[in-house]
Design an enzyme around this catalytic site. Structure first.
Site, PDB file in Angstrom:
ATOM      1  N   HIS A   1       0.820  -1.214   0.000  1.00  0.00           N
ATOM      2  CA  HIS A   1       0.000   0.000   0.000  1.00  0.00           C
ATOM      3  C   HIS A   1       0.855   1.266   0.000  1.00  0.00           C
ATOM      4  O   HIS A   1       0.651   2.174  -0.807  1.00  0.00           O
ATOM      5  CB  HIS A   1      -0.922  -0.025   1.228  1.00  0.00           C
TER       6      HIS A   1
ATOM      7  N   CYS B   1      -0.085  35.046 -18.552  1.00  0.00           N
ATOM      8  CA  CYS B   1       1.084  34.994 -17.661  1.00  0.00           C
ATOM      9  C   CYS B   1       0.693  34.854 -16.198  1.00  0.00           C
ATOM     10  O   CYS B   1       1.545  34.901 -15.320  1.00  0.00           O
ATOM     11  CB  CYS B   1       1.974  36.211 -17.876  1.00  0.00           C
TER      12      CYS B   1
HETATM   13  C1  PEP Z   1      -1.601  38.517 -12.871  1.00  0.00           C
HETATM   14  O1  PEP Z   1      -2.287  39.343 -12.290  1.00  0.00           O
HETATM   15  O2  PEP Z   1      -2.047  37.467 -13.351  1.00  0.00           O
HETATM   16  C2  PEP Z   1      -0.156  38.740 -13.016  1.00  0.00           C
HETATM   17  C3  PEP Z   1       0.588  37.932 -13.739  1.00  0.00           C
HETATM   18  O3  PEP Z   1       0.373  39.768 -12.344  1.00  0.00           O
HETATM   19  P1  PEP Z   1       0.680  39.745 -10.781  1.00  0.00           P
HETATM   20  O4  PEP Z   1       0.461  38.377 -10.280  1.00  0.00           O
HETATM   21  O5  PEP Z   1       2.074  40.217 -10.638  1.00  0.00           O
HETATM   22  O6  PEP Z   1      -0.334  40.749 -10.282  1.00  0.00           O
END
Ligand code: PEP
Ligand code: MG
Length: 885
Positions: free
Chosen positions: A452, A836
């Protein structure tokens, strides 16, 4: 009337949502002619309806079970409860997604005072019959009647002591008979009725118990951990019994068609002679390696190897197989795609392409992107001097250090305080799952590679060393010993799950070495993916790491991190506290060469690739001391009256911090609003970017900077900056006497920006979705507070299916992204779009971004390989949405 029951010859592998994984595969194996003991499967639909009708059997289910049972009886030539030739069955759960050991199993069902005699007669083995009967009573009482297991264990141990034996196998016929009577007495006293003797009643009670086990504590924890939908329900498999405990020509085992830890193409498994069912996986006796079977039973071994190859070729995947040998005849009890470590997953996928068993696309779909994380983490530095105190089986690779704990509850409690723990147990059971989740790794003194602890740790990607028999664990004194060394609870140890080493103290780690199979697999990912994968990186070191992991650009450089070092923070504070424009310019002049140097390093690392640099974003108070601390210090200075000059300084600082204080800083003076109120800050940053670009261009590098404006809401903001950016670019071009390329874009982080994307695109070469802020602004959830405060109940009550800060909220945030992409591209067809926010490294969100037609995703350097694979999966899975269950 719906069909609730399918016999094994009526199902298929692709019916897993109805028959569960186990039921679907038993049917498939039956249909390809493999030796599977015959039986039937009750569907997951029946389980769902059981719960919908307040835990009662749906109408028609019992009748259908009896009808299909008659077919099973006809096929096996045996009958449930028959005195001459009784049918015995196993009743097992079987979920759609494998949940090893999480739900319940009952073996030998159908035994009672009469059929046990028939079994004895038919096998000429009274001892075997009684042993099977006492196991059945024990298991049925635990799972169905909910009488604690240890009450039976106590009677068993007492019986052994009475007749002076140590092992279960040494119990005599008389001792077993007496034990059965004691078990029955215990049952009667606990439930105030005799142990059920009618096999049909036993069967219905067992089926209901399996339905109930779908919602036992450990199953719920497992589903939460693995994001398995709680509404799926379990199927129930009823299969005629074969016996691995009929003597020394019988046995039972578990095997993988390839090594689940390393991926090596060698059958890997373990078995126990004269043992039944769960004995192998329960980790109570340490079993024999499968290679030994070649010596013990060469014909069976050959047949087994052939069968394993048939199964692997049929399923085109590594298989996890359970088998039993009954009096020299091989039976298959289960097969499924085997769980494996990341290292094994990559090697198996790669090797199967080389063996022409699968295509590159199938290989890419065979590896869970999140698993790659395990390969990218640090390993024990081989040059370090280690104090190795023991060696066990290398059950799940990776290294971990932590304080020793001896039980799951302590592991959970201590880990919550932020300490790293290693859980040390004789063996683990499914009830220990919360401890395994909390621990850095697991060490057991018993059990094999399929125990397990090994299976669960591998599934979670945690290091595990098991079967380390030289360590003697003493739960009472909370310590273990190896020879003369004693390790107490709370002591630091390390384990190396790749070699099985147990090491005293904490160990130095180093970066991992990646295999050629890994490199090939990821190069195939690049062949198929259409999304570019960039990285979020703020330093040249991170940029280099990102490039090494295969990033083809930087999607976000957060420049605020460059304002934090001790050589720059004083200038930043001076800039913020400045009373006049000149004072501010002075501070900025000091910052300019520092920033320029930062950008120089990053841009050089990423030569030839786009680098998106975001101008300052967070509220300025983040660069100043915090208000509460300042108030305390100023009050102290004031009351002491000792240092009036310092007091004056403190008071002016306090005044400024109070001025900058905001009730809601995330919606306050941040993003491009800073650049509008203090244009000179942005101008300094733009100049630093262009100076570095011009410098490098002059040195012969191809540099592609992208200047990014954060948190916009209107095109006029962009118009405001565009003029300034163009003017500075012109000045720098003149200063350096060199032309360079750059582009300008914005982050889409507010609903207004998304809705007005057509207008914003007039001033943008690119959009990058900052989905951390976009989630915050779209949902009205503070990103700093939601997860710690109200999100957990939202998830628990299923108001939201997933944490929107981890997996992109497609309905809301995703819809805004869709609108922004469509409207932006209407104005500018060649607009570059990317993401991002944290979602840029999360596989199911990457799948969404692929289908949205974005150009890139950007994530932290360590997630780049995960994103490359996830992007390839999105491209090759042809519209099927991955990562969501
Ligand atoms: C976001 O807001 O997604 C971004 C990448 O910027 P931060 O996280 O720096 O506000
Ligand atoms: Mg943001």
């Amino acid at each position: 009337m719906s069909n609730f029951v399918y016999m094994f010859n009526e199902g298929r592998a692709d019916m897993r949502s109805l028959l569960g994984g186990k039921g679907a595969n038993l049917a498939e194996m039956t249909n390809i002619g493999l030796p599977v003991p015959f039986g039937m499967t009750i569907t997951t639909q029946a389980c769902k309806e059981y719960y919908q009708s307040q835990r009662s059997f749906p109408a028609g289910l019992k009748e259908e079970i009896l009808e299909k049972l008659a077919f099973v009886e006809a096929k096996t030539g045996k009958k449930l409860g028959d005195i001459a030739n009784p049918l015995l069955v196993s009743v097992r759960s079987g979920a759609v997604f494998s949940m090893p050991g999480m739900m319940d199993t009952i073996l030998n069902l159908g035994l009672n005072e009469q059929t046990v005699q028939s079994l004895a007669r038919n096998t000429s083995n009274l001892r075997f019959a009684y042993d099977s009967y006492r196991r059945f009573i024990q298991m049925f009482s635990d799972v169905v009647l909910e009488i604690p297991k240890h009450e039976f264990e106590y009677l068993l141990n007492e019986q052994k002591e009475d007749i002076g034996v140590v092992y279960d196998q040494e119990l005599t016929v008389e001792a077993l008979r007496s034990l059965i009577d004691k078990y029955k007495e215990l049952v009667r006293s606990q439930i105030e009725r005799p142990f059920p003797e009618d096999p049909i009643e036993q069967l219905f009670m067992a089926i209901e118990a399996v339905f109930r086990s779908w919602n036992n504590h450990r199953a719920i924890v497992y589903r939460n951990l693995n994001k398995i939908n709680h509404d799926l329900g379990t199927a129930v498999n009823i299969q005629s019994m074969v016996f691995g405990n009929m003597g020394n020509d019988s046995g039972t085992g578990v095997a993988f068609s390839r090594n689940p830890s390393t991926g090596e193409n060698i059958i890997y498994g373990e078995y126990l002679m004269n043992a039944q069912g769960e004995d192998v996986v329960a980790g109570i006796r340490t079993p024999q390696p499968i290679a030994q079977l070649q010596e013990d039973m060469p014909d069976i071994y050959d047949q087994f190897v052939r069968t394993v190859h048939i199964l692997e070729n049929h399923y085109r995947n590594m298989q996890d197989i359970e088998f039993t040998i009954e009096k020299g005849k091989l039976y298959l009890l289960q097969c499924r795609n085997g769980k494996r470590t990341a290292q094994a997953a990559v090697k198996i996928a790669h090797d199967m392409v080389s063996e022409n068993l699968i295509s590159k696309q199938e290989a890419l779909l065979m590896v869970e992107p999140g698993q790659l994380d395990q390969l990218l983490h640090r390993q024990i530095d081989s040059s370090a001097k280690l104090s190795v105190i023991a060696k066990g089986l290398p059950a799940s690779p990776g290294a971990a250090s932590g304080q020793v704990v001896f039980d799951a509850d302590s592991a959970e409690r201590i880990a919550k305080t932020g300490c790293k723990v290693l859980m040390v147990r004789m063996e683990t059971t499914p009830d220990d799952i919360h401890g395994i989740i909390a621990a850095q790794g697991v060490l057991t003194s018993r059990g094999g590679m399929t125990s397990h602890a090994a299976v669960v740790a591998r599934g979670m990607g945690k290091p595990c060393v098991c079967g380390c028999e030289t360590i003697k664990i003493d739960y009472t004194n909370q310590e273990f010993t190896i020879g003369s060394t004693t390790v107490k609870v709370g002591d630091l140890i390390s384990i190396d799950g790749s070699t099985g080493r147990v090491i005293l103290g904490e160990v130095p780690m180093k970066d991992p070495e990646l295999s050629t199979e890994y490199t090939h697999l990821l190069s195939w990912a690049d062949e198929f993916k259409t999304l570019a994968v960039r990285a979020n990186a703020d330093t040249p070191e991170d940029a280099a790491k990102a490039r090494a992991f295969g990033a083809t650009g930087i999607g976000l450089t957060r420049t605020e991190h460059m304002f934090m070092g001790s050589d720059r923070l004083p200038h930043v504070q001076q800039m913020i506290l400045a009373e006049t424009q000149e004072e501010r310019q002075q501070a900025l002049a000091c910052l300019l060469p520092i920033q320029e140097n930062d950008f120089y390093g990053i841009l050089k690392e990423m030569e030839g690739l786009p680098v998106c640099i975001r101008l300052l974003d967070p509220p300025l108070h983040e660069f100043l001391p915090n208000l509460e601390g300042l108030v305390v210090e100023t009050t102290k200075l004031r009351t002491s009256g000792e240092n009036p000059a310092q007091l004056a300084e403190q008071e002016s600082l306090l005044k400024k911090v109070r001025q900058l204080h905001e009730f809601n800083p995330m919606l306050g003076h941040r993003g491009c609003r800073l650049g509008i109120t203090f244009p000179e800050i942005y101008e300094m940053q733009i100049r630093a970017i262009f100076n570095a670009t011009a410098h490098l261009t002059k040195e012969g590098y191809t540099i592609l900077p992208e200047v990014e404006i954060p948190l916009t809401i209107d095109k006029e903001e962009l118009a405001f900056f565009q003029k300034r950016i163009a003017a500075i670019a012109e000045e720098v071009t003149k200063d350096f006497g060199v032309e360079f390329h750059y582009c300008i874009g914005t982050m889409i982080e507010t609903p207004r920006a998304a809705l007005l994307a057509d207008e914003l695109a007039e001033f943008s070469d690119f959009f990058s979705f900052g989905t951390n802020d976009l989630t915050q602004t779209c949902m009205g959830f503070s990103r700093d507070d939601a997860e710690g405060k109200f999100l957990p109940p939202y998830l628990e009550y299923k108001i939201l299916k997933e944490n929107p800060f981890i997996a992109l909220d497609r309905k809301g945030v995703g819809e805004l992204m869709k609108i922004a992409v469509e409207r932006g591209r209407k104005t500018k067809p060649n607009l570059i779009t990317g993401i991002c926010g944290e979602h840029g490294g999360e596989p199911s969100s990457i799948d969404f971004c692929h289908h949205l037609g974005l150009d890139f995703v950007s994530c932290s350097p360590y997630r780049v390989p995960i994103a490359r694979l996830a992007a390839a999966q999105a491209a090759v899975s042809q519209g099927e949405s991955l990562g969501t269950r």
